[in-house]
Structure formats: structure tokens, C-alpha cells
Design an enzyme around this catalytic site. Structure first.
Site, PDB file in Angstrom:
ATOM      1  N   ARG A 120      50.337 -38.270  13.598  1.00  0.00           N
ATOM      2  CA  ARG A 120      49.423 -37.296  14.239  1.00  0.00           C
ATOM      3  C   ARG A 120      49.916 -36.808  15.594  1.00  0.00           C
ATOM      4  O   ARG A 120      49.147 -36.341  16.418  1.00  0.00           O
ATOM      5  CB  ARG A 120      48.009 -37.859  14.386  1.00  0.00           C
ATOM      6  N   LYS A 142      54.334 -23.507  19.531  1.00  0.00           N
ATOM      7  CA  LYS A 142      54.122 -23.128  18.128  1.00  0.00           C
ATOM      8  C   LYS A 142      55.183 -23.827  17.287  1.00  0.00           C
ATOM      9  O   LYS A 142      56.379 -23.736  17.584  1.00  0.00           O
ATOM     10  CB  LYS A 142      54.251 -21.611  17.944  1.00  0.00           C
ATOM     11  N   GLU A 184      63.285  -9.854  22.385  1.00  0.00           N
ATOM     12  CA  GLU A 184      62.134 -10.601  22.902  1.00  0.00           C
ATOM     13  C   GLU A 184      62.104 -10.545  24.441  1.00  0.00           C
ATOM     14  O   GLU A 184      61.040 -10.585  25.050  1.00  0.00           O
ATOM     15  CB  GLU A 184      62.172 -12.063  22.439  1.00  0.00           C
ATOM     16  N   LYS A 226      56.570 -15.820  29.272  1.00  0.00           N
ATOM     17  CA  LYS A 226      55.978 -16.594  28.179  1.00  0.00           C
ATOM     18  C   LYS A 226      55.179 -17.780  28.731  1.00  0.00           C
ATOM     19  O   LYS A 226      54.079 -18.077  28.253  1.00  0.00           O
ATOM     20  CB  LYS A 226      57.056 -17.070  27.200  1.00  0.00           C
ATOM     21  N   GLU A 236      46.273 -18.943  21.326  1.00  0.00           N
ATOM     22  CA  GLU A 236      46.132 -17.554  20.884  1.00  0.00           C
ATOM     23  C   GLU A 236      44.687 -17.245  20.478  1.00  0.00           C
ATOM     24  O   GLU A 236      44.423 -16.761  19.388  1.00  0.00           O
ATOM     25  CB  GLU A 236      47.080 -17.311  19.702  1.00  0.00           C
ATOM     26  N   ARG A 246      47.618 -14.658  24.353  1.00  0.00           N
ATOM     27  CA  ARG A 246      48.923 -14.937  23.755  1.00  0.00           C
ATOM     28  C   ARG A 246      49.318 -13.896  22.708  1.00  0.00           C
ATOM     29  O   ARG A 246      50.500 -13.694  22.437  1.00  0.00           O
ATOM     30  CB  ARG A 246      48.880 -16.340  23.136  1.00  0.00           C
ATOM     31  N   ASN A 250      53.006 -10.776  20.595  1.00  0.00           N
ATOM     32  CA  ASN A 250      53.248 -10.199  19.272  1.00  0.00           C
ATOM     33  C   ASN A 250      53.584  -8.706  19.339  1.00  0.00           C
ATOM     34  O   ASN A 250      53.664  -8.035  18.312  1.00  0.00           O
ATOM     35  CB  ASN A 250      51.986 -10.407  18.432  1.00  0.00           C
ATOM     36  N   HIS A 253      55.659  -6.895  16.742  1.00  0.00           N
ATOM     37  CA  HIS A 253      55.875  -7.821  15.627  1.00  0.00           C
ATOM     38  C   HIS A 253      55.139  -7.434  14.343  1.00  0.00           C
ATOM     39  O   HIS A 253      55.502  -7.920  13.276  1.00  0.00           O
ATOM     40  CB  HIS A 253      55.490  -9.244  16.029  1.00  0.00           C
ATOM     41  N   HIS A 257      57.554  -7.757  11.517  1.00  0.00           N
ATOM     42  CA  HIS A 257      57.459  -8.746  10.430  1.00  0.00           C
ATOM     43  C   HIS A 257      57.462  -8.045   9.076  1.00  0.00           C
ATOM     44  O   HIS A 257      58.053  -8.546   8.105  1.00  0.00           O
ATOM     45  CB  HIS A 257      56.167  -9.571  10.557  1.00  0.00           C
ATOM     46  N   HIS A 269      65.613 -10.860  13.288  1.00  0.00           N
ATOM     47  CA  HIS A 269      64.247 -10.744  13.792  1.00  0.00           C
ATOM     48  C   HIS A 269      64.147  -9.726  14.938  1.00  0.00           C
ATOM     49  O   HIS A 269      63.293  -8.838  14.935  1.00  0.00           O
ATOM     50  CB  HIS A 269      63.791 -12.129  14.257  1.00  0.00           C
TER      51      HIS A 269
END
Ligand code: GLY
Length: 365
Positions: A120, A142, A184, A226, A236, A246, A250, A253, A257, A269
Site C-alpha cells: 500500500r 502521477k 512540455e 510544475k 487534479e 493541475r 494538460n 494534450h 493524445h 508525445h
């Protein structure tokens, strides 16, 4: 060689992102007291660095294990995660032991997920070796793996105990990878720190040369953007009305994506995100929320470093469908991060389909 810089990421468990050269000596301090066993998860292509990190930890008194995983996205599977859990289980890892992720964004996503899920949650420190990893994937907690249905569909938020960005690792990086990572960085310029755009415009060739002070400053500024964003909205969850949390990260993106998906991930990417940023800039202009000059600046700054600003696939229906299944879509409403001016992100929800197609026409060649 200049000193390392430290960027603090605030939150319930603050940590440092250290940027500089020859940083392995910082690792034991980041792992902290109480850690006895450490698993260094690294891809096959970086076995030399992975083993050197393991040996360094062993010399520092840890019981260190190297866990080799496949290169790139091939590591982000439940099978590879299970292989890592097994390695940790067999070596008797306890809650006070730790994982170190050495590699690009895919490896640190996997290593973070293994650390988040084993017992955990155990400690993780990231040693990103790509520009994308340094300015994005390794910072902010993330973590995740892919499933047959899509990328990053299984994951957890799990902040690292620290991140070490050794700039020397970028010097052997493929130039196209470096340019892709710059998307980015440029994104951080549009959403929060326009000084990044000034720097890239003033010295585009230095921006793509990791040995230069310009490149280092860009990396530090993007990490600082960031860090500030994730400190305020770590999970987020705060994009309401005029406040964008947050989700601002994106920017570019949603279409990016979709392009990656439609092109079966054959584009890098950053290349897809670069096109996606020009797309949302056009969308913001068409809805009267962004001026022509700032839209033009997207094209100028991205092309100055060799990033694409148009898309030649000509597959609007497929892209539109792919955007509708984006993780960030809410119900049937498409949702885009736009900017209303430099450093001022906003949300555009449910734009008219005619506007979506008109913005596409502006980037389609
Ligand atoms: N890569 C976007 C984020 O970390 O939220």
C-alpha cells in the site's frame, strides 16, 4: 561545473527536485533514515546506469537490488508490475524499504506505480534520464501502467521522496527525444511562465543543446512551473470556473493524445502535444478568447525548436472520436484547457462542433 539547484515541491510530504551533474551522492539522503532495502528499477537499455546506481547504494550500506524491465512503454504493463512486485516480495521488502526508478517517463511511471501499490505504498525516488521525464513524468506523483484499452488507465497518485535530474544523461539523448521533451517546456511557458518563451525565441539552438546554460534554465523553470501547480492541486481536483489547477498541465494534450492514439503512438508525445497546443490556441481564438498574436507565437516558438505545428493525417472524424474518450472528457462534453493570455489558463467545455472542425482546418495541411 556549477552547483546543483533545488526546486521544492510543497504539499503534505514536501520533496526536492535537484537539477545538476553527478547527483548520485544525493540519493542516500533522499531515501532518508530507516530504509534498508532498495530496488533499482531500470530498463534494459540503461542497465549500465541501473547497475551503477545499485552498486553505489550497496557501497553506501543499503541492501540494493537491480530490477531490469523492458525499454519504454513495454514496461508499463500489469505483467511487468507483477514481476517487480515478485522481486520485492522475494527480497523481503517491508514498508520501510524503497524503490528507485532510473529511466525515462515510462520507467518512472512504472517504478512509481510499483512503489505506490506494494504494501500500500513504499518510498520512491526518481532518477529521470530524459527531458520529458525531468520536466513532467517524474515530478508530481502521477504513476501508472497501460491496459489493452488505453494508456495510463490504471495508476495512483504517489509523490516521490525526491527527484534527481542529472543533466549529463541528456547529452546522450536522441535529438528528436530532446525536441519532443521541449514541447512540455514550451507548454509551461504558455500556461504559467512566459519567460520560457522569451528564452526559447532568443536562443532556439541553445534550447535544444543540453550542454548549455539556456537548456538548464529552461529545465529548471519548467520544473518550477510544475512544482507550483502540483503543490496547489496535487490530485487534479480544482478546475472550477476561473480557477484551473493541475488540469492546466494538460494544455495541448486533448488533441495531442487523440493524435497519438490515431497514429498508433508512432509520433512522439511532444510532437503530438505541439500540434495540440496550436489547435487549442486556434480554438481559443475562434471563441474570441485569445488574440491573433499569441496564436501566432505558438507557431513561432514551436517551429523555432523543430516541433510540428500542423497535422497531415486528415482524419478529423477519428480524432474527434478519440478526443471523446479522453480521460479528461466529462460525459459527452469535450473539455479543453485553453489560455486567455500568456500565463492565464482557462477551461473551454463543450465547444460547438463547427468550431472544433474550424480550428482543425487551421492546423490541417
Ligand atoms: N503530466 C501532467 C500531470 O502530471 O498532471
Amino acid at each position: 561545473m556549477s552547483e546543483a539547484s533545488r526546486i521544492r515541491v510543497d504539499g503534505p510530504a514536501p520533496y526536492d527536485v535537484v537539477v545538476g551533474h553527478a547527483l548520485r551522492g544525493e540519493l542516500a539522503g533522499m531515501l532518508g533514515d530507516g530504509v534498508r532495502r532498495v530496488a533499482v528499477i531500470h530498463p534494459q537499455a540503461l542497465s549500465k546506469s541501473g547497475l551503477a546506481t545499485r552498486d553505489h547504494l550497496a557501497d553506501s550500506g543499503f541492501e540494493a537490488h537491480a530490477v531490469e524491465v523492458p525499454d519504454g512503454e513495454a514496461a508499463k504493463t500489469s505483467e511487468v508490475a507483477a514481476y517487480c512486485w515478485k522481486a520485492l516480495g522475494r527480497a523481503g521488502f517491508t514498508r520501510s524499504d524503497a524503490v528507485v526508478g532510473v529511466g525515462g517517463g515510462a520507467t518512472t511511471d512504472l517504478a512509481g506505480f510499483v512503489a505506490a501499490s506494494f504494501l500500500r505504498g513504499i518510498k520512491v525516488v526518481h532518477l529521470p534520464t530524459t527531458l520529458l521525464g525531468m520536466v513532467d513524468a517524474a515530478v508530481g506523483g502521477k504513476t501508472g501502467i497501460n491496459t489493452a484499452e488505453g494508456k495510463n488507465l490504471v495508476g495512483a497518485f504517489h509523490e516521490p521522496a525526491g527527484v534527481l535530474c542529472d543533466l549529463a544523461t541528456l547529452e546522450s539523448l536522441d535529438r528528436n527525444e530532446l525536441v519532443s521533451g521541449l514541447a512540455e517546456v514550451v507548454k509551461c511557458g504558455f500556461i504559467a511562465d512566459p519567460g520560457i518563451l522569451d528564452l526559447v525565441e532568443a536562443s532556439p539552438s541553445e534550447a535544444v543543446d543540453p550542454a548549455t546554460p539556456v537548456s538548464r534554465e529552461l529545465i529548471e523553470r519548467a520544473i518550477a512551473v510544475k512544482a507550483a501547480v502540483v503543490a496547489v492541486d496535487p490530485k487534479e481536483s480544482t478546475s472550477t470556473g476561473a480557477v484551473v489547477g493541475r488540469e492546466a498541465l494538460n494544455y495541448g494534450h486533448t488533441l495531442g493524445h487523440a493524435i497519438e492514439r490515431v497514429e498508433h503512438y508512432s509520433l512522439r508525445h511532444g510532437e503530438a502535444v505541439a500540434v495540440g497546443m496550436v489547435y487549442v490556441a486556434e480554438l481559443a481564438r475562434l471563441t474570441g478568447r485569445l488574440d491573433d498574436d499569441t496564436v501566432g507565437r505558438h507557431r513561432e516558438v514551436l517551429s523555432a525548436v523543430g516541433l510540428p505545428t500542423t497535422y497531415t493525417g486528415g482524419r478529423w472524424t477519428a480524432l474527434h472520436d478519440a478526443m471523446r474518450v479522453d480521460k479528461k472528457a466529462r460525459g459527452d462534453l469535450l473539455r479543453f484547457v485553453i489560455i486567455e493570455r500568456l500565463g492565464r489558463p482557462a477551461i473551454l467545455e463543450g465547444p460547438d462542433p463547427a468550431l472544433l472542425a474550424a480550428a482543425y482546418a487551421e492546423i490541417s495541411r
